[in-house]
Scaffold this motif. Sequence first.
Motif, PDB file in Angstrom:
ATOM      1  N   VAL A  46      46.360  40.185  28.840  1.00 47.62           N
ATOM      2  CA  VAL A  46      45.468  40.557  29.944  1.00 47.62           C
ATOM      3  C   VAL A  46      45.899  39.844  31.227  1.00 47.62           C
ATOM      4  O   VAL A  46      45.959  40.449  32.298  1.00 47.62           O
ATOM      5  CB  VAL A  46      43.994  40.245  29.589  1.00 47.62           C
ATOM      6  CG1 VAL A  46      43.114  40.292  30.814  1.00 47.62           C
ATOM      7  CG2 VAL A  46      43.488  41.209  28.536  1.00 47.62           C
ATOM      8  N   GLU A  71      47.261  41.769  34.551  1.00 47.25           N
ATOM      9  CA  GLU A  71      46.613  41.593  35.853  1.00 47.25           C
ATOM     10  C   GLU A  71      47.649  41.245  36.923  1.00 47.25           C
ATOM     11  O   GLU A  71      47.540  41.692  38.059  1.00 47.25           O
ATOM     12  CB  GLU A  71      45.544  40.498  35.782  1.00 47.25           C
ATOM     13  CG  GLU A  71      44.291  40.925  35.070  1.00 47.25           C
ATOM     14  CD  GLU A  71      43.298  39.786  34.892  1.00 47.25           C
ATOM     15  OE1 GLU A  71      43.692  38.600  35.033  1.00 47.25           O
ATOM     16  OE2 GLU A  71      42.130  40.087  34.603  1.00 47.25           O
ATOM     17  N   HIS A 121      49.263  44.274  38.223  1.00 54.04           N
ATOM     18  CA  HIS A 121      48.304  45.212  38.826  1.00 54.04           C
ATOM     19  C   HIS A 121      48.128  46.473  37.974  1.00 54.04           C
ATOM     20  O   HIS A 121      48.191  47.587  38.470  1.00 54.04           O
ATOM     21  CB  HIS A 121      48.725  45.582  40.247  1.00 54.04           C
ATOM     22  CG  HIS A 121      48.931  44.385  41.110  1.00 54.04           C
ATOM     23  ND1 HIS A 121      47.895  43.580  41.506  1.00 54.04           N
ATOM     24  CD2 HIS A 121      50.060  43.833  41.635  1.00 54.04           C
ATOM     25  CE1 HIS A 121      48.372  42.581  42.241  1.00 54.04           C
ATOM     26  NE2 HIS A 121      49.686  42.711  42.341  1.00 54.04           N
ATOM     27  N   CYS A 122      47.894  46.241  36.705  1.00 56.11           N
ATOM     28  CA  CYS A 122      47.659  47.343  35.766  1.00 56.11           C
ATOM     29  C   CYS A 122      46.282  47.960  36.039  1.00 56.11           C
ATOM     30  O   CYS A 122      45.450  47.411  36.752  1.00 56.11           O
ATOM     31  CB  CYS A 122      47.743  46.813  34.350  1.00 56.11           C
ATOM     32  SG  CYS A 122      47.767  48.087  33.091  1.00 56.11           S
ATOM     33  N   ASP A 123      46.057  49.124  35.456  1.00 53.93           N
ATOM     34  CA  ASP A 123      44.795  49.848  35.622  1.00 53.93           C
ATOM     35  C   ASP A 123      43.617  48.963  35.196  1.00 53.93           C
ATOM     36  O   ASP A 123      43.635  48.376  34.109  1.00 53.93           O
ATOM     37  CB  ASP A 123      44.852  51.123  34.769  1.00 53.93           C
ATOM     38  CG  ASP A 123      43.669  52.034  34.995  1.00 53.93           C
ATOM     39  OD1 ASP A 123      43.106  52.015  36.109  1.00 53.93           O
ATOM     40  OD2 ASP A 123      43.328  52.777  34.055  1.00 53.93           O
ATOM     41  N   PRO A 124      42.580  48.845  36.027  1.00 53.25           N
ATOM     42  CA  PRO A 124      41.439  47.961  35.693  1.00 53.25           C
ATOM     43  C   PRO A 124      40.715  48.339  34.403  1.00 53.25           C
ATOM     44  O   PRO A 124      40.195  47.462  33.708  1.00 53.25           O
ATOM     45  CB  PRO A 124      40.502  48.107  36.890  1.00 53.25           C
ATOM     46  CG  PRO A 124      41.353  48.588  38.004  1.00 53.25           C
ATOM     47  CD  PRO A 124      42.456  49.391  37.372  1.00 53.25           C
ATOM     48  N   ILE A 125      40.678  49.621  34.063  1.00 54.36           N
ATOM     49  CA  ILE A 125      39.997  50.015  32.824  1.00 54.36           C
ATOM     50  C   ILE A 125      40.744  49.474  31.600  1.00 54.36           C
ATOM     51  O   ILE A 125      40.134  49.060  30.611  1.00 54.36           O
ATOM     52  CB  ILE A 125      39.792  51.559  32.745  1.00 54.36           C
ATOM     53  CG1 ILE A 125      38.859  51.926  31.585  1.00 54.36           C
ATOM     54  CG2 ILE A 125      41.100  52.274  32.597  1.00 54.36           C
ATOM     55  CD1 ILE A 125      37.438  51.549  31.825  1.00 54.36           C
ATOM     56  N   THR A 126      42.065  49.438  31.689  1.00 58.66           N
ATOM     57  CA  THR A 126      42.866  48.881  30.597  1.00 58.66           C
ATOM     58  C   THR A 126      42.588  47.394  30.450  1.00 58.66           C
ATOM     59  O   THR A 126      42.415  46.889  29.334  1.00 58.66           O
ATOM     60  CB  THR A 126      44.366  49.114  30.860  1.00 58.66           C
ATOM     61  OG1 THR A 126      44.594  50.503  31.028  1.00 58.66           O
ATOM     62  CG2 THR A 126      45.205  48.586  29.723  1.00 58.66           C
ATOM     63  N   ILE A 127      42.531  46.696  31.580  1.00 55.36           N
ATOM     64  CA  ILE A 127      42.233  45.265  31.564  1.00 55.36           C
ATOM     65  C   ILE A 127      40.852  45.014  30.971  1.00 55.36           C
ATOM     66  O   ILE A 127      40.658  44.117  30.145  1.00 55.36           O
ATOM     67  CB  ILE A 127      42.308  44.679  32.996  1.00 55.36           C
ATOM     68  CG1 ILE A 127      43.686  44.907  33.610  1.00 55.36           C
ATOM     69  CG2 ILE A 127      41.912  43.213  33.012  1.00 55.36           C
ATOM     70  CD1 ILE A 127      44.800  44.162  32.938  1.00 55.36           C
ATOM     71  N   THR A 128      39.879  45.820  31.360  1.00 55.94           N
ATOM     72  CA  THR A 128      38.509  45.663  30.870  1.00 55.94           C
ATOM     73  C   THR A 128      38.431  45.896  29.368  1.00 55.94           C
ATOM     74  O   THR A 128      37.797  45.120  28.643  1.00 55.94           O
ATOM     75  CB  THR A 128      37.566  46.627  31.615  1.00 55.94           C
ATOM     76  OG1 THR A 128      37.671  46.393  33.017  1.00 55.94           O
ATOM     77  CG2 THR A 128      36.129  46.449  31.162  1.00 55.94           C
ATOM     78  N   THR A 136      40.039  43.032  27.544  1.00 53.56           N
ATOM     79  CA  THR A 136      39.203  41.833  27.638  1.00 53.56           C
ATOM     80  C   THR A 136      38.030  41.916  26.664  1.00 53.56           C
ATOM     81  O   THR A 136      37.719  40.940  25.960  1.00 53.56           O
ATOM     82  CB  THR A 136      38.691  41.648  29.080  1.00 53.56           C
ATOM     83  OG1 THR A 136      39.810  41.558  29.956  1.00 53.56           O
ATOM     84  CG2 THR A 136      37.846  40.406  29.205  1.00 53.56           C
TER      85      THR A 136
END
Length: 93
Positions: free
Chosen positions: A39, A43, A46-53, A56
Motif C-alpha cells: 500500500v 501510494e 499514485h495508484c488508483d485510490p480505490i485500490t489503495i482503500t 488497506t
Amino acid sequence: MQFNKRPIKPVLSFVGHSFAGFFAFGAVYSIAVILSFLVERLEDFHCDPITITILTYLHFALEGADAIVFLVYIGVTGIEAVHGMLKRDEEKP
C-alpha cells in the motif's frame, strides 16, 4: 477432587501448542505486513485510490481476524491444559 499426578504433560502440551499458534500467527501476519508495504509503495506511485482503500481494508481485516483466531486458539488450548491437570489419573493395570 483429585489432581493429576503428572500435571507437566498438559503444561508442555499447552506450551507446544502456543508455539505452533505463534508461528502460524506470524505466517499470516507477515502477509498483512507485506500488504501494508505494498500500500505504501502504491501510494508513492499514485495508484488508483480505490485500490489503495481495498488493500488497506484487506490489511486491517487480516490483522484483526488473525489476532482473534490466535486468542481463541490460545484460550482453547489453555482450557484443555487446565482440564488435563484436573483430570483424575486412570487406573493403570
